[in-house]
Design a protein around this motif. Structure first.
Motif, PDB file in Angstrom:
ATOM      1  N   ARG A   1      65.795  36.011  71.545  1.00 38.19           N
ATOM      2  CA  ARG A   1      65.081  35.400  70.409  1.00 38.19           C
ATOM      3  C   ARG A   1      64.570  36.458  69.428  1.00 38.19           C
ATOM      4  NH1 ARG A   1      64.879  29.889  70.414  1.00 38.19           N
ATOM      5  NH2 ARG A   1      65.107  29.020  72.469  1.00 38.19           N
ATOM      6  N   THR A   2      63.965  37.523  69.917  1.00 34.37           N
ATOM      7  CA  THR A   2      63.441  38.542  68.995  1.00 34.37           C
ATOM      8  C   THR A   2      64.557  39.246  68.243  1.00 34.37           C
ATOM      9  OG1 THR A   2      63.324  40.150  70.801  1.00 34.37           O
ATOM     10  CG2 THR A   2      61.301  38.969  70.252  1.00 34.37           C
ATOM     11  N   SER A   3      65.681  39.498  68.896  1.00 41.65           N
ATOM     12  CA  SER A   3      66.767  40.166  68.181  1.00 41.65           C
ATOM     13  C   SER A   3      67.347  39.271  67.088  1.00 41.65           C
ATOM     14  CB  SER A   3      67.861  40.608  69.152  1.00 41.65           C
ATOM     15  OG  SER A   3      68.502  39.498  69.716  1.00 41.65           O
ATOM     16  N   ILE A   4      67.470  37.964  67.346  1.00 41.31           N
ATOM     17  CA  ILE A   4      67.977  37.046  66.319  1.00 41.31           C
ATOM     18  C   ILE A   4      66.969  36.908  65.178  1.00 41.31           C
ATOM     19  CG2 ILE A   4      68.704  34.679  65.833  1.00 41.31           C
ATOM     20  CD1 ILE A   4      69.764  34.568  68.705  1.00 41.31           C
ATOM     21  N   ILE A   5      65.690  36.828  65.510  1.00 39.14           N
ATOM     22  CA  ILE A   5      64.658  36.711  64.472  1.00 39.14           C
ATOM     23  C   ILE A   5      64.606  37.986  63.624  1.00 39.14           C
ATOM     24  CG2 ILE A   5      62.159  36.586  64.082  1.00 39.14           C
ATOM     25  CD1 ILE A   5      62.084  34.590  66.445  1.00 39.14           C
ATOM     26  N   ASP A   6      64.703  39.156  64.251  1.00 39.40           N
ATOM     27  CA  ASP A   6      64.665  40.407  63.500  1.00 39.40           C
ATOM     28  C   ASP A   6      65.862  40.552  62.571  1.00 39.40           C
ATOM     29  OD1 ASP A   6      62.323  41.057  64.732  1.00 39.40           O
ATOM     30  OD2 ASP A   6      63.217  42.459  66.172  1.00 39.40           O
ATOM     31  N   TYR A   7      67.018  40.139  63.017  1.00 41.05           N
ATOM     32  CA  TYR A   7      68.236  40.320  62.224  1.00 41.05           C
ATOM     33  C   TYR A   7      68.435  39.204  61.202  1.00 41.05           C
ATOM     34  CZ  TYR A   7      73.151  40.976  61.063  1.00 41.05           C
ATOM     35  OH  TYR A   7      74.324  41.151  60.397  1.00 41.05           O
ATOM     36  N   CYS A   8      68.233  37.952  61.596  1.00 37.94           N
ATOM     37  CA  CYS A   8      68.568  36.806  60.737  1.00 37.94           C
ATOM     38  C   CYS A   8      67.355  36.111  60.143  1.00 37.94           C
ATOM     39  CB  CYS A   8      69.359  35.771  61.529  1.00 37.94           C
ATOM     40  SG  CYS A   8      70.884  36.376  62.206  1.00 37.94           S
ATOM     41  N   GLY A   9      66.226  36.134  60.824  1.00 42.24           N
ATOM     42  CA  GLY A   9      65.046  35.421  60.361  1.00 42.24           C
ATOM     43  C   GLY A   9      64.808  34.158  61.176  1.00 42.24           C
ATOM     44  N   LEU A  10      63.632  33.577  60.957  1.00 39.82           N
ATOM     45  CA  LEU A  10      63.244  32.389  61.726  1.00 39.82           C
ATOM     46  C   LEU A  10      64.131  31.185  61.453  1.00 39.82           C
ATOM     47  CD1 LEU A  10      59.359  32.493  61.591  1.00 39.82           C
ATOM     48  CD2 LEU A  10      60.788  32.598  63.616  1.00 39.82           C
ATOM     49  N   LYS A  11      64.485  30.984  60.198  1.00 41.04           N
ATOM     50  CA  LYS A  11      65.280  29.799  59.854  1.00 41.04           C
ATOM     51  C   LYS A  11      66.650  29.853  60.525  1.00 41.04           C
ATOM     52  CE  LYS A  11      67.056  27.088  56.096  1.00 41.04           C
ATOM     53  NZ  LYS A  11      67.628  27.140  54.775  1.00 41.04           N
ATOM     54  N   GLU A  12      67.297  31.008  60.481  1.00 42.55           N
ATOM     55  CA  GLU A  12      68.612  31.145  61.106  1.00 42.55           C
ATOM     56  C   GLU A  12      68.523  31.045  62.628  1.00 42.55           C
ATOM     57  OE1 GLU A  12      71.540  31.236  59.522  1.00 42.55           O
ATOM     58  OE2 GLU A  12      70.403  30.950  57.682  1.00 42.55           O
ATOM     59  N   CYS A  13      67.418  31.542  63.187  1.00 41.30           N
ATOM     60  CA  CYS A  13      67.230  31.427  64.637  1.00 41.30           C
ATOM     61  C   CYS A  13      67.100  29.953  65.033  1.00 41.30           C
ATOM     62  CB  CYS A  13      66.001  32.212  65.084  1.00 41.30           C
ATOM     63  SG  CYS A  13      65.725  32.180  66.857  1.00 41.30           S
ATOM     64  N   ALA A  14      66.362  29.199  64.222  1.00 42.62           N
ATOM     65  CA  ALA A  14      66.228  27.768  64.502  1.00 42.62           C
ATOM     66  C   ALA A  14      67.564  27.055  64.334  1.00 42.62           C
ATOM     67  CB  ALA A  14      65.186  27.161  63.573  1.00 42.62           C
ATOM     68  N   THR A  15      68.353  27.469  63.350  1.00 42.08           N
ATOM     69  CA  THR A  15      69.659  26.861  63.137  1.00 42.08           C
ATOM     70  C   THR A  15      70.614  27.204  64.274  1.00 42.08           C
ATOM     71  OG1 THR A  15      69.338  27.062  60.762  1.00 42.08           O
ATOM     72  CG2 THR A  15      71.565  26.626  61.505  1.00 42.08           C
ATOM     73  N   ALA A  16      70.558  28.457  64.734  1.00 44.28           N
ATOM     74  CA  ALA A  16      71.450  28.892  65.812  1.00 44.28           C
ATOM     75  C   ALA A  16      71.117  28.194  67.125  1.00 44.28           C
ATOM     76  CB  ALA A  16      71.363  30.403  65.989  1.00 44.28           C
ATOM     77  N   ASN A  17      69.829  27.918  67.355  1.00 45.60           N
ATOM     78  CA  ASN A  17      69.372  27.240  68.561  1.00 45.60           C
ATOM     79  C   ASN A  17      69.921  27.904  69.829  1.00 45.60           C
ATOM     80  OD1 ASN A  17      68.061  25.396  70.142  1.00 45.60           O
ATOM     81  ND2 ASN A  17      69.568  23.765  69.839  1.00 45.60           N
ATOM     82  N   PRO A  18      69.603  29.199  70.049  1.00 44.57           N
ATOM     83  CA  PRO A  18      70.122  29.875  71.244  1.00 44.57           C
ATOM     84  C   PRO A  18      69.480  29.318  72.516  1.00 44.57           C
ATOM     85  CG  PRO A  18      68.542  31.257  70.124  1.00 44.57           C
ATOM     86  CD  PRO A  18      68.735  30.045  69.264  1.00 44.57           C
ATOM     87  N   TRP A  19      70.303  29.157  73.539  1.00 45.11           N
ATOM     88  CA  TRP A  19      69.828  28.594  74.807  1.00 45.11           C
ATOM     89  C   TRP A  19      70.508  29.352  75.938  1.00 45.11           C
ATOM     90  CZ3 TRP A  19      65.991  25.183  75.223  1.00 45.11           C
ATOM     91  CH2 TRP A  19      65.763  24.595  76.457  1.00 45.11           C
ATOM     92  N   LEU A  20      69.711  29.955  76.808  1.00 48.80           N
ATOM     93  CA  LEU A  20      70.252  30.703  77.942  1.00 48.80           C
ATOM     94  C   LEU A  20      70.683  29.724  79.022  1.00 48.80           C
ATOM     95  CD1 LEU A  20      70.744  33.572  79.071  1.00 48.80           C
ATOM     96  CD2 LEU A  20      68.518  33.370  80.176  1.00 48.80           C
ATOM     97  N   ILE A  21      71.969  29.677  79.306  1.00 43.58           N
ATOM     98  CA  ILE A  21      72.505  28.761  80.307  1.00 43.58           C
ATOM     99  C   ILE A  21      72.395  29.359  81.696  1.00 43.58           C
ATOM    100  CG2 ILE A  21      74.592  27.550  81.081  1.00 43.58           C
ATOM    101  CD1 ILE A  21      73.479  26.405  78.526  1.00 43.58           C
ATOM    102  N   ASP A  22      72.824  30.607  81.837  1.00 44.93           N
ATOM    103  CA  ASP A  22      72.841  31.235  83.158  1.00 44.93           C
ATOM    104  C   ASP A  22      72.741  32.738  82.975  1.00 44.93           C
ATOM    105  OD1 ASP A  22      73.029  31.465  85.905  1.00 44.93           O
ATOM    106  OD2 ASP A  22      75.218  31.414  85.927  1.00 44.93           O
ATOM    107  N   TYR A  23      72.025  33.404  83.889  1.00 44.63           N
ATOM    108  CA  TYR A  23      71.947  34.863  83.872  1.00 44.63           C
ATOM    109  C   TYR A  23      71.785  35.358  85.301  1.00 44.63           C
ATOM    110  CZ  TYR A  23      70.426  39.597  83.074  1.00 44.63           C
ATOM    111  OH  TYR A  23      70.329  40.958  83.103  1.00 44.63           O
ATOM    112  N   SER A  24      72.675  36.256  85.706  1.00 45.45           N
ATOM    113  CA  SER A  24      72.560  36.882  87.014  1.00 45.45           C
ATOM    114  C   SER A  24      73.411  38.145  87.030  1.00 45.45           C
ATOM    115  CB  SER A  24      73.000  35.937  88.132  1.00 45.45           C
ATOM    116  OG  SER A  24      74.348  35.568  87.951  1.00 45.45           O
ATOM    117  N   ASN A  25      72.941  39.146  87.746  1.00 44.86           N
ATOM    118  CA  ASN A  25      73.652  40.414  87.923  1.00 44.86           C
ATOM    119  C   ASN A  25      74.032  41.070  86.597  1.00 44.86           C
ATOM    120  OD1 ASN A  25      73.550  39.937  90.687  1.00 44.86           O
ATOM    121  ND2 ASN A  25      75.488  38.840  90.656  1.00 44.86           N
ATOM    122  N   GLY A  26      73.154  40.971  85.609  1.00 46.80           N
ATOM    123  CA  GLY A  26      73.399  41.630  84.337  1.00 46.80           C
ATOM    124  C   GLY A  26      74.348  40.906  83.403  1.00 46.80           C
ATOM    125  N   MET A  27      74.882  39.758  83.818  1.00 50.06           N
ATOM    126  CA  MET A  27      75.800  39.001  82.964  1.00 50.06           C
ATOM    127  C   MET A  27      75.272  37.579  82.799  1.00 50.06           C
ATOM    128  SD  MET A  27      79.541  40.477  84.025  1.00 50.06           S
ATOM    129  CE  MET A  27      79.814  39.396  85.361  1.00 50.06           C
TER     130      MET A  27
END
Length: 136
Positions: A36-62
């Motif tokens: 979230r912070t990387s998207i907000i820093d690069y694109c801004g709040l509006k683009e972050c809201a439009t992108a709607n990033p959602w972490l589905i799964d994370y394990s072992n660094g991937m």
């Protein structure tokens, strides 16, 4: 009772397979904050809201990240540009983009597909075990 949206009105999604190279082991909360912070820093709040990033799964660094279809390039660029986290160098490598979780797991993560309800059950068991170990 609320009705679900028909498929023609739903957002089109894409899934990103990524790998994080960092000295320390990162939790899901850390990963969500990093994304979230990387998207907000690069694109801004509006683009972050439009992108709607959602972490589905994370394990072992991937992991797998769900993003809105039109914002895939912005999200990829913002994740690649991230260089430091908690004063330690970090590198996020985007392995690929697909339109289904099953294809992402098969092509990029080389992991057999696990139905979503089984993932939720496994996470609940891990959380309950974690709580039991704290109480002991």
């Amino acid at each position: 009772m609320l009705k679900t949206l028909p498929p023609t009105l739903r957002e089109k999604k894409r899934y990103l397979a990524f790998e994080i190279l960092h000295k320390e082991e990162l939790s899901n909360d850390d990963i969500i904050g990093i994304i979230r912070t990387s998207i907000i820093d690069y694109c801004g709040l509006k683009e972050c809201a439009t992108a709607n990033p959602w972490l589905i799964d994370y394990s072992n660094g991937m992991g797998i990240l769900r993003v809105e279809r039109t914002q895939v390039d912005n999200v990829k660029a913002s994740l690649i540009l991230l260089s430091h986290y908690k004063k330690n160098p970090i590198n996020i490598r985007i392995m690929g983009v697909s339109n289904s979780i099953k294809n992402i797991r098969k092509k990029f993560l080389k992991v057999p597909h696990e139905p979503y309800y089984k993932i939720i059950q496994r996470k609940k068991r891990e959380y309950q075990n974690k709580l039991k170990n704290k109480n002991i």
